[in-house]
Design a protein around this motif. Sequence first.
Motif, mmCIF file in Angstrom:
data_model
loop_
_atom_site.group_PDB
_atom_site.id
_atom_site.type_symbol
_atom_site.label_atom_id
_atom_site.label_comp_id
_atom_site.label_asym_id
_atom_site.label_seq_id
_atom_site.Cartn_x
_atom_site.Cartn_y
_atom_site.Cartn_z
ATOM 1 N N ASP A 234 22.323 16.274 63.646
ATOM 2 C CA ASP A 234 21.653 16.377 62.265
ATOM 3 C C ASP A 234 22.550 17.524 61.269
ATOM 4 N N LYS A 235 23.511 17.810 61.946
ATOM 5 C CA LYS A 235 24.305 18.995 60.940
ATOM 6 C C LYS A 235 23.788 20.112 60.692
ATOM 7 N N SER A 236 22.616 20.642 61.284
ATOM 8 C CA SER A 236 22.281 21.817 61.165
ATOM 9 C C SER A 236 22.849 22.859 61.864
ATOM 10 N N LEU A 237 23.846 22.692 62.785
ATOM 11 C CA LEU A 237 24.827 23.337 63.371
ATOM 12 C C LEU A 237 25.952 23.445 62.408
ATOM 13 N N GLN A 238 26.139 25.016 61.792
ATOM 14 C CA GLN A 238 26.784 25.026 60.883
ATOM 15 C C GLN A 238 28.062 25.896 61.219
#
Length: 354
Positions: free
Chosen positions: A290-294
């Motif tokens: 979900d692309k919350s890992l930046q």
Amino acid sequence: MIDIKITKTTCPKEKPDDASLGFGRVFTDHMFLMNYDHENGWHDARIVPFENFSIHPASTVLHYGAEIFEGLKAYRLADGSVQLFRPDQNVKRLNSSAERLCLPTINEEDALNAIKTFVKTEQDWVPHSDGTSLYLRPFMFGNDPHLGVHTVQNAVFAIIASPSGSYYAEGINPVKIMIEDKDVRAVRGGTGYIKCGGNYAASTRAGDRAEKKGYSQVLWLDGVERKYIEEVGAMNVMFKINDEIVTPALTGSILPGITRKSCIEVLKSKGYKVSERLISVDELKDAMADKSLQEAWGCGTAAVVSPIGALIYKDVEYTVCGGRIGETTHMLYDILTGIQYGKIEDTFGWTVKI
Ligand SMILES: *Cc1c(COP(=O)(O)O)cnc(C)c1O
């Protein structure tokens, strides 16, 4: 304080070109040595010309792996002076390692004095070019000349030094990391929290397998459930998820890195929220999906920080931070190296002048 006797070499070596320095292949003219035996404690501290050891074929270290080590660097500043970064932390960890393997501990002041006196003797070997350093390797091994398995009665403490090139001679390029779900590095109750040679021997196979597949290193999972993230290669690991920094808690199987500790202190001083907690591979997978890992990066003395550009889990490759170095990773690199090389003010009081 233990007295250190210095015997200088009569045939100094030629120093290599800064440009040709790799890692750990060239050694300086001298080494520090000190012996331990049960009756006399630590004694005979000396700096002598670098030479081969002669040890008994039954020596404890050769059969039962009684060996611990440290790794730190001496940095050359623009004004020509030399400094160390948090060497007191290395000394403390050395003693924690010694305690776990029933090796003798060393008085902290004596160990620190040994490191400083040795670096002073070898200071001309600290290279000058950007990003280079003199890598210091303090180590200790059990040296009883018999095969019984006991707390050792004889030990050797040594320090050797190797001028080393910049870790990022070709720029800071993010690496691809394979999540290892077969071999494990350490278990709670074992030796994962200390720096011992045996941990490295057991880690080599997974590292080699990852390299053969084209990845730089492995991401280790916990030894019981293969579920929680532990470390990356021989570095600690950090993630930026929803603007919060998450790093595995020191549960006993993880090495308490000095770079890890320093990153946490810098991040907190910059107002980041930092959580030391369990982080599962499933949570990480979701955060990648979900692309919350930046951002993700490894941290350790050799690389300082090493940005992770991709993670591979069960043959699926996930790109991290668009395969680029993230802003927080970059900030940590600039601040830590800035302090180490004396380019920015050390407001933390971490550096020690030689
Ligand atoms: C040495 C080491 C680290 C990093 O520790 P630093 O003190 O930051 O250099 C991390 N993990 C392992 C397994 C190590 O051996």
